[in-house]
Design a protein around this motif. Structure first.
Motif, PDB file in Angstrom:
ATOM      1  N   ALA A  30      -1.754  11.314   1.817  1.00 24.89           N
ATOM      2  CA  ALA A  30      -1.691   9.856   1.652  1.00 24.89           C
ATOM      3  C   ALA A  30      -0.245   9.385   1.716  1.00 24.89           C
ATOM      4  CB  ALA A  30      -2.333   9.442   0.327  1.00 24.89           C
ATOM      5  N   VAL A  64       1.402   2.380  -3.628  1.00 24.74           N
ATOM      6  CA  VAL A  64       0.282   2.468  -4.570  1.00 24.74           C
ATOM      7  C   VAL A  64       0.119   3.870  -5.162  1.00 24.74           C
ATOM      8  CG1 VAL A  64      -1.541   2.831  -2.842  1.00 24.74           C
ATOM      9  CG2 VAL A  64      -2.087   1.701  -4.985  1.00 24.74           C
ATOM     10  N   VAL A  65       0.354   4.909  -4.348  1.00 25.24           N
ATOM     11  CA  VAL A  65       0.182   6.272  -4.889  1.00 25.24           C
ATOM     12  C   VAL A  65       1.222   6.588  -5.975  1.00 25.24           C
ATOM     13  CG1 VAL A  65       0.250   8.731  -4.327  1.00 25.24           C
ATOM     14  CG2 VAL A  65      -1.052   7.173  -2.877  1.00 25.24           C
ATOM     15  N   ILE A 116      -4.911   5.695   3.536  1.00 32.11           N
ATOM     16  CA  ILE A 116      -4.083   6.028   2.370  1.00 32.11           C
ATOM     17  C   ILE A 116      -4.920   5.939   1.094  1.00 32.11           C
ATOM     18  CG2 ILE A 116      -2.114   5.276   0.959  1.00 32.11           C
ATOM     19  CD1 ILE A 116      -0.853   4.229   3.607  1.00 32.11           C
ATOM     20  N   PHE A 117      -5.686   4.877   0.981  1.00 34.85           N
ATOM     21  CA  PHE A 117      -6.540   4.663  -0.186  1.00 34.85           C
ATOM     22  C   PHE A 117      -7.540   5.808  -0.344  1.00 34.85           C
ATOM     23  CE2 PHE A 117     -10.734   3.017  -1.497  1.00 34.85           C
ATOM     24  CZ  PHE A 117     -10.458   2.643  -2.803  1.00 34.85           C
ATOM     25  N   PHE A 164       0.628   4.533  -9.112  1.00 35.90           N
ATOM     26  CA  PHE A 164      -0.523   5.014  -9.882  1.00 35.90           C
ATOM     27  C   PHE A 164      -0.119   6.207 -10.750  1.00 35.90           C
ATOM     28  CE2 PHE A 164      -4.231   7.777 -10.396  1.00 35.90           C
ATOM     29  CZ  PHE A 164      -5.081   6.903 -11.042  1.00 35.90           C
ATOM     30  N   LEU A 165       0.654   7.130 -10.160  1.00 33.66           N
ATOM     31  CA  LEU A 165       1.065   8.312 -10.918  1.00 33.66           C
ATOM     32  C   LEU A 165       1.983   7.930 -12.083  1.00 33.66           C
ATOM     33  CD1 LEU A 165       1.553  10.816  -7.963  1.00 33.66           C
ATOM     34  CD2 LEU A 165      -0.413  10.536  -9.484  1.00 33.66           C
ATOM     35  N   VAL A 177       0.830  -1.210   0.000  1.00 35.63           N
ATOM     36  CA  VAL A 177       0.000   0.000   0.000  1.00 35.63           C
ATOM     37  C   VAL A 177       0.864   1.260   0.000  1.00 35.63           C
ATOM     38  CG1 VAL A 177      -0.226   0.190   2.520  1.00 35.63           C
ATOM     39  CG2 VAL A 177      -2.033   1.067   1.059  1.00 35.63           C
ATOM     40  N   GLU A 216      -4.028   1.638   5.962  1.00 38.22           N
ATOM     41  CA  GLU A 216      -4.120   1.344   4.530  1.00 38.22           C
ATOM     42  C   GLU A 216      -5.358   1.983   3.908  1.00 38.22           C
ATOM     43  OE1 GLU A 216      -3.266  -3.051   3.518  1.00 38.22           O
ATOM     44  OE2 GLU A 216      -3.743  -2.925   5.638  1.00 38.22           O
ATOM     45  N   GLY A 250      -5.611   9.216  -1.002  1.00 38.63           N
ATOM     46  CA  GLY A 250      -4.918   9.233  -2.280  1.00 38.63           C
ATOM     47  C   GLY A 250      -5.860   9.178  -3.466  1.00 38.63           C
ATOM     48  N   PHE A 251      -6.943   8.415  -3.364  1.00 36.87           N
ATOM     49  CA  PHE A 251      -7.744   8.147  -4.555  1.00 36.87           C
ATOM     50  C   PHE A 251      -9.171   8.667  -4.493  1.00 36.87           C
ATOM     51  CE2 PHE A 251      -4.326   5.078  -4.365  1.00 36.87           C
ATOM     52  CZ  PHE A 251      -3.711   5.375  -5.565  1.00 36.87           C
ATOM     53  N   VAL A 260      -7.717   0.271  -7.802  1.00 37.03           N
ATOM     54  CA  VAL A 260      -7.233   1.609  -8.102  1.00 37.03           C
ATOM     55  C   VAL A 260      -6.882   1.761  -9.579  1.00 37.03           C
ATOM     56  CG1 VAL A 260      -5.345   3.205  -7.666  1.00 37.03           C
ATOM     57  CG2 VAL A 260      -6.397   2.005  -5.756  1.00 37.03           C
ATOM     58  N   LEU A 292      -6.412  -4.330  -3.803  1.00 34.47           N
ATOM     59  CA  LEU A 292      -6.091  -2.898  -3.763  1.00 34.47           C
ATOM     60  C   LEU A 292      -5.665  -2.328  -5.123  1.00 34.47           C
ATOM     61  CD1 LEU A 292      -5.533  -0.258  -2.162  1.00 34.47           C
ATOM     62  CD2 LEU A 292      -3.255  -1.144  -1.710  1.00 34.47           C
ATOM     63  N   ILE A 300      -2.759  13.634  -2.380  1.00 30.37           N
ATOM     64  CA  ILE A 300      -1.582  12.794  -2.578  1.00 30.37           C
ATOM     65  C   ILE A 300      -0.567  12.960  -1.457  1.00 30.37           C
ATOM     66  CG2 ILE A 300       0.402  12.404  -4.091  1.00 30.37           C
ATOM     67  CD1 ILE A 300      -1.364  13.350  -6.386  1.00 30.37           C
TER      68      ILE A 300
END
Lengths: 273, 310
Positions: free
Chosen positions: B280, A120-121, B267-268, A124-125, A117, B264, B271-272, A213, A209, B277
């Motif tokens: 997160a 993940v950010v 963060i999800f 994604f970017l 996790v 977690e 972030g989303f 996303v 997850l 950002i």
């Protein structure tokens, strides 16, 4: 007399535990065979009337077939890719002498336990920049990468147990390392490779997850992401969801009972020697 | 017809193209490592650097601006983050419970009780099933008027039939229960396998000295598998801290309110869903710091057990 009492008590405990372990699976099957009305009136009882329509409706009301194909495709490609990558790396760690060997191997062990996790950010970017959001390629790349540390660790442990003389003899005979890997090591690693591929495939099949996303179109989703979102967004139809859940666990249960030792060996590899 | 001689390759070696020459020389291991190193760099190293960097920025992708440690400050001032962190810590409490339960059951299975193989394969089954599908199932089983509460009322324990997933005070415990349901079998199988490896002479000798069943377990078997128990505790602690997203997402979406949010999930969401950002990423860095303590212990245990194996 006391002995009989103790034995009965132990069996009682294990039977109770078995029932607790299996009941949710039974509940899935039983509910999948009910009409919604029947479930609402009697959630615990046996189906009456018995219906198979949920298994038809799953394919009509959700892109269930597409999700299944997506999940299978993602699993096959990412697991295939990581297996090849890890084979080469593990061979080098197990049989090569080079600076940084210990560091590389220990890094893999540490990364095995790293929470995905946290990645993940930024990932994604990256996918946004590469224009890969909403493509199966995005999750295939990420899954394959995330599985590298465990796969290297798992294969190194096995390769180290292979007779070293075999490799040395082949080297003296002038065989290249690529040749030794493909002609000697790979054929000797059949069961280990199958074990690794099963463990990795289960992980990919079950991952939620990143799938949630990265894959945003309903038809692009994997089975798990598709079902998790379906249940959140549409009116509750328990038997329909349970029919989907049933179909998603069937391959796992079948493979488990066919090749239990592969599952157990692979999934418990992070522990002990 | 003579088969191709294994030594035949050396004629090729006379003037090999660059790649092969490199592979032949001492550098071949680096060539073999290359794909794995590229994958690790792309999927682990680069995102780790980026997540730390983003944690000092605010705004959306196109217009990030440096804000120093403001994201970290706002984390501590955000009750949702504090709640999320507390929920992870509460979930850690399931680790000792699960360890003791798994150990007791593994000891029983190990006493060669009839049908032990069947018991073992049944209790391991939940561990392989997708948390998503099982989360959906438990969502129904644990509804206010779901199967579990219907059962409790039927046997006269209606007073013990709470709103498992809807009540803020017990929802984390409920999620913990579902996780234990799924992971207990993992512990049992790992412990049972380790117990099988204890030398029988040790056990026989203890019995000759007049040790009873419990004494054999406590003095011989449990100390012998101590390292495996340590492994299990650390791995499960890592799980509770950083791998429970699926359960939370499917069972409660962090609710009711934010009562069952975990780091977690935080963060999800930031972030989303909120597009924050920076926040997160700061939360991810906090999680990484906490996880790295456990990862350190895991690595140390690994290295020690490998040293012991040689």
């Amino acid at each position: 007399m006391k002995r009989l009492f103790v034995t009965t008590g132990r069996h009682g405990l294990l039977i109770l535990l078995s029932i607790v372990s299996l009941y949710p699976i039974w509940f899935i099957i039983q509910t999948a065979l009910k009409t919604q009305n029947n479930y609402t009136m009697n959630p615990t009882g046996l189906p009456s009337p018995l219906t198979f329509s949920n298994f038809v409706n799953v394919f009509r009301d959700m892109p269930f077939a597409q999700w299944t194909v997506n999940s299978a495709l993602v699993a096959v490609v990412s697991v295939g890719g990581v297996t090849v990558i890890a084979m080469f790396a593990a061979y080098a760690v197990a049989f090569g002498e080079f600076r940084g060997r210990g560091f590389f191997f220990n890094s893999n062990i540490a990364l095995m336990a790293l929470p995905p996790v946290a990645l993940v950010v930024p990932l994604f970017l990256v996918m946004v920049q590469l224009n890969l959001v909403n493509t199966l390629t995005s999750v295939i790349l990420v899954y394959a990468g995330l599985m590298v540390p465990f796969s290297v660790f798992f294969l190194v442990n096995f390769f180290r147990e292979l007779p070293h003389e075999l490799i040395e003899a082949a080297t003296i005979d002038g065989a290249s390392h690529l040749r030794i890997l493909t002609r000697i090591v790979v054929p000797l690693s059949g069961a280990t490779t199958v074990t690794l591929m099963i463990v990795n495939a289960i992980w990919v099949w079950n991952e939620l997850l990143f799938a949630l996303v990265f894959l945003q179109d309903n038809s692009r989703r994997t089975l798990m992401a598709g079902m998790a979102l379906y249940q959140g967004r549409y009116s509750v139809n328990e038997p329909l969801i349970m029919a989907g859940a049933f179909l998603s666990i069937v391959p796992l249960v079948v493979f488990y009972f066919l090749g239990q030792r592969f599952f157990v060996r692979g999934l418990t590899a992070g522990i002990g020697k | 017809m003579a088969p191709e001689m294994p030594g035949g390759g050396s004629t090729v070696a006379a003037r090999p193209p660059g790649l092969i020459r490199a592979a032949r020389a001492k550098g071949w291991p680096y060539l073999f490592l290359l794909p794995a190193v590229v994958a690790i760099a792309g999927i682990f190293v680069y995102p780790l650097i980026e997540v730390v960097r983003y944690s000092f920025y605010a705004g959306s992708v196109g217009s990030l601006s440096y804000v120093g440690t403001a994201n970290y400050v706002s984390l501590w001032q955000d009750p949702v983050f504090v709640q999320s962190l507390m929920d992870n810590l509460k979930l850690l409490a399931t680790v000792p419970i699960m360890t003791v339960l798994a150990l007791v059951i593994a000891l029983i299975i190990n006493s060669q009780i009839r049908g032990w193989r069947q018991y073992r394969s049944i209790v391991f089954l939940p561990y392989i099933l997708p948390a998503t599908a099982m989360g959906l199932t438990f969502g129904y089983l644990l509804e206010r008027n779901g199967v579990l509460n219907t059962f409790l009322r039927d046997i006269g324990l209606g007073a013990l039939a709470p709103d498992w997933l809807g009540s803020g005070s017990i929802v984390v415990a409920t999620i913990g229960m579902v996780i234990v349901w799924q992971q207990l079998g993992f512990g049992i199988v790992v412990f049972a396998a380790a117990l099988l490896g204890v030398p029988t002479e040790l056990i026989e000798a203890a019995k000759m000295d007049g040790a009873g069943w419990w004494q054999v377990q406590r003095l011989i078997l449990i100390p012998h598998i101590r390292r495996v128990i340590e492994f299990f505790v650390i791995l499960e602690a890592i799980t509770m801290l950083s791998a429970v997203f699926t359960y939370v997402y499917v069972l409660t979406q962090g609710g009711p309110g934010n009562a069952s949010s975990v780091v977690e999930y935080y963060i999800f969401q930031n972030g989303f869903e909120n597009g924050a950002i920076g926040v997160a990423s700061a939360a991810a860095v906090v999680l990484l710091v906490l996880a790295s303590v456990l990862i350190f212990f895991y690595l140390r245990l690994r290295l020690r057990s490998e040293g012991g194996a040689k």
